[in-house]
Design a protein around this motif. Structure first.
Motif, mmCIF file in Angstrom:
data_model
loop_
_atom_site.group_PDB
_atom_site.id
_atom_site.type_symbol
_atom_site.label_atom_id
_atom_site.label_comp_id
_atom_site.label_asym_id
_atom_site.label_seq_id
_atom_site.Cartn_x
_atom_site.Cartn_y
_atom_site.Cartn_z
ATOM 1 N N ALA A 1 37.964 -70.750 -99.306
ATOM 2 C CA ALA A 1 38.966 -69.899 -99.961
ATOM 3 C C ALA A 1 39.177 -68.610 -99.177
ATOM 4 N N LYS A 2 38.087 -68.032 -98.649
ATOM 5 C CA LYS A 2 38.218 -66.798 -97.862
ATOM 6 C C LYS A 2 38.943 -67.071 -96.547
ATOM 7 N N LYS A 3 38.696 -68.255 -95.961
ATOM 8 C CA LYS A 3 39.316 -68.594 -94.688
ATOM 9 C C LYS A 3 40.820 -68.826 -94.848
ATOM 10 N N ASN A 4 41.232 -69.369 -95.999
ATOM 11 C CA ASN A 4 42.646 -69.695 -96.215
ATOM 12 C C ASN A 4 43.505 -68.493 -96.562
ATOM 13 N N CYS A 5 42.912 -67.376 -97.010
ATOM 14 C CA CYS A 5 43.730 -66.227 -97.406
ATOM 15 C C CYS A 5 43.916 -65.280 -96.224
ATOM 16 N N ASP A 6 44.966 -64.465 -96.325
ATOM 17 C CA ASP A 6 45.277 -63.490 -95.279
ATOM 18 C C ASP A 6 44.698 -62.143 -95.685
ATOM 19 N N THR A 7 43.476 -61.869 -95.257
ATOM 20 C CA THR A 7 42.811 -60.630 -95.662
ATOM 21 C C THR A 7 43.423 -59.405 -94.975
ATOM 22 N N ILE B 1 37.695 -69.291 -107.467
ATOM 23 C CA ILE B 1 36.919 -70.525 -107.502
ATOM 24 C C ILE B 1 36.154 -70.539 -108.817
ATOM 25 N N LYS B 2 36.434 -71.535 -109.664
ATOM 26 C CA LYS B 2 35.783 -71.607 -110.969
ATOM 27 C C LYS B 2 34.412 -72.267 -110.838
ATOM 28 N N THR B 3 33.463 -71.763 -111.625
ATOM 29 C CA THR B 3 32.122 -72.342 -111.596
ATOM 30 C C THR B 3 31.412 -72.135 -112.926
ATOM 31 N N HIS B 4 30.481 -73.044 -113.205
ATOM 32 C CA HIS B 4 29.598 -72.920 -114.354
ATOM 33 C C HIS B 4 28.241 -72.371 -113.917
ATOM 34 N N LEU B 5 28.057 -72.132 -112.633
ATOM 35 C CA LEU B 5 26.758 -71.741 -112.084
ATOM 36 C C LEU B 5 26.499 -70.251 -112.309
ATOM 37 N N ARG B 6 26.157 -69.913 -113.544
ATOM 38 C CA ARG B 6 25.889 -68.513 -113.894
ATOM 39 C C ARG B 6 24.603 -68.015 -113.248
ATOM 40 N N ASN B 7 23.716 -68.933 -112.863
ATOM 41 C CA ASN B 7 22.431 -68.533 -112.300
ATOM 42 C C ASN B 7 22.451 -68.503 -110.771
ATOM 43 N N MET B 8 23.642 -68.515 -110.170
ATOM 44 C CA MET B 8 23.761 -68.394 -108.716
ATOM 45 C C MET B 8 23.514 -66.948 -108.321
ATOM 46 N N ILE B 9 22.626 -66.745 -107.361
ATOM 47 C CA ILE B 9 22.329 -65.404 -106.860
ATOM 48 C C ILE B 9 23.404 -65.024 -105.846
ATOM 49 N N ILE B 10 23.959 -63.840 -105.985
ATOM 50 C CA ILE B 10 25.042 -63.395 -105.101
ATOM 51 C C ILE B 10 24.470 -63.041 -103.737
ATOM 52 N N LEU B 11 25.022 -63.676 -102.713
ATOM 53 C CA LEU B 11 24.607 -63.477 -101.327
ATOM 54 C C LEU B 11 25.625 -62.597 -100.605
ATOM 55 N N PRO B 12 25.231 -61.964 -99.504
ATOM 56 C CA PRO B 12 26.167 -61.090 -98.778
ATOM 57 C C PRO B 12 27.429 -61.803 -98.297
ATOM 58 N N MET C 1 29.184 -63.844 -99.833
ATOM 59 C CA MET C 1 30.096 -64.032 -100.955
ATOM 60 C C MET C 1 30.937 -62.791 -101.230
ATOM 61 N N ILE C 2 30.621 -61.660 -100.588
ATOM 62 C CA ILE C 2 31.333 -60.405 -100.832
ATOM 63 C C ILE C 2 32.815 -60.569 -100.483
ATOM 64 N N GLY C 3 33.670 -60.134 -101.398
ATOM 65 C CA GLY C 3 35.106 -60.232 -101.204
ATOM 66 C C GLY C 3 35.719 -61.445 -101.877
ATOM 67 N N SER C 4 34.901 -62.396 -102.306
ATOM 68 C CA SER C 4 35.403 -63.597 -102.961
ATOM 69 C C SER C 4 35.735 -63.304 -104.421
ATOM 70 N N VAL C 5 36.543 -64.178 -105.012
ATOM 71 C CA VAL C 5 36.860 -64.089 -106.431
ATOM 72 C C VAL C 5 36.332 -65.363 -107.085
ATOM 73 N N VAL D 1 35.676 -62.674 -111.571
ATOM 74 C CA VAL D 1 34.798 -61.637 -111.061
ATOM 75 C C VAL D 1 35.066 -61.494 -109.567
ATOM 76 N N GLU D 2 35.467 -60.299 -109.145
ATOM 77 C CA GLU D 2 35.602 -60.046 -107.707
ATOM 78 C C GLU D 2 34.268 -59.521 -107.216
ATOM 79 N N ILE D 3 33.685 -60.203 -106.259
ATOM 80 C CA ILE D 3 32.336 -59.867 -105.812
ATOM 81 C C ILE D 3 32.393 -58.699 -104.843
ATOM 82 N N LYS D 4 31.652 -57.652 -105.178
ATOM 83 C CA LYS D 4 31.590 -56.438 -104.362
ATOM 84 C C LYS D 4 30.192 -56.326 -103.755
#
Length: 153
Positions: free
Chosen positions: A69-75, A84-95, A97-101, A113-116
């Protein structure tokens, strides 16, 4: 009177300095290129244990979808990647992932959630509340003695 600064001197335009983000002493640029083994040493004990035991396929699938998704958008144009929809509430946010929605499921709907950078090493579920907060107001029917005399309709 010659000692005092004039109003024009004090109103000189100041450059706004942005706070440089760092996670436990490591700045964001180094955090993005850091190998997973070094990142494991920085995160809290629960996350270290989780990474040590290995992530399952579903977590890698989410990371793969976020990368795509990050590769396809024009940042460069300030465009945000698609959600990107997910049920994985227990996923730990990694660096990476920053900038993803991410659309995090709360049991009823997907909250976007926009990941900062501040969210690194937190869980996705922390940013998607699962309950509706209580709004304390007037007492309900039957809560007080005086409510017996209030007509229902």
């Amino acid at each position: 009177m010659g000692d005092r600064h004039t109003m024009a001197d004090s109103a000189a335009p100041k450059k706004k300095t942005f706070r440089k983000y760092s996670y436990r002493g490591v700045d964001l640029e180094n955090l993005l290129v850091m190998p997973m083994a070094e990142l494991m040493d920085l995160v809290h004990a629960r996350a270290r244990r989780r990474f040590k035991h290995g992530l399952k396929r579903k977590y890698y699938a989410l990371l793969k979808r976020l990368r795509a998704a990050k590769k396809n958008c024009d940042t460069a144009a300030g465009e945000k990647p698609e959600c990107i929809k997910t049920h994985l509430r227990n996923m730990i946010i990694l660096p990476e992932m920053i900038g993803s929605v991410v659309g995090v499921y709360n049991g009823k709907v997907f909250n976007q959630v926009e990941i900062k950078a501040d969210m690194v090493a937190h869980y996705l579920g922390e940013f998607s509340i699962t309950y509706k907060p209580v709004k304390h107001g007037t007492a309900g029917i039957g809560a007080t003695k005086s409510s017996r005399f209030v007509p229902l309709k």
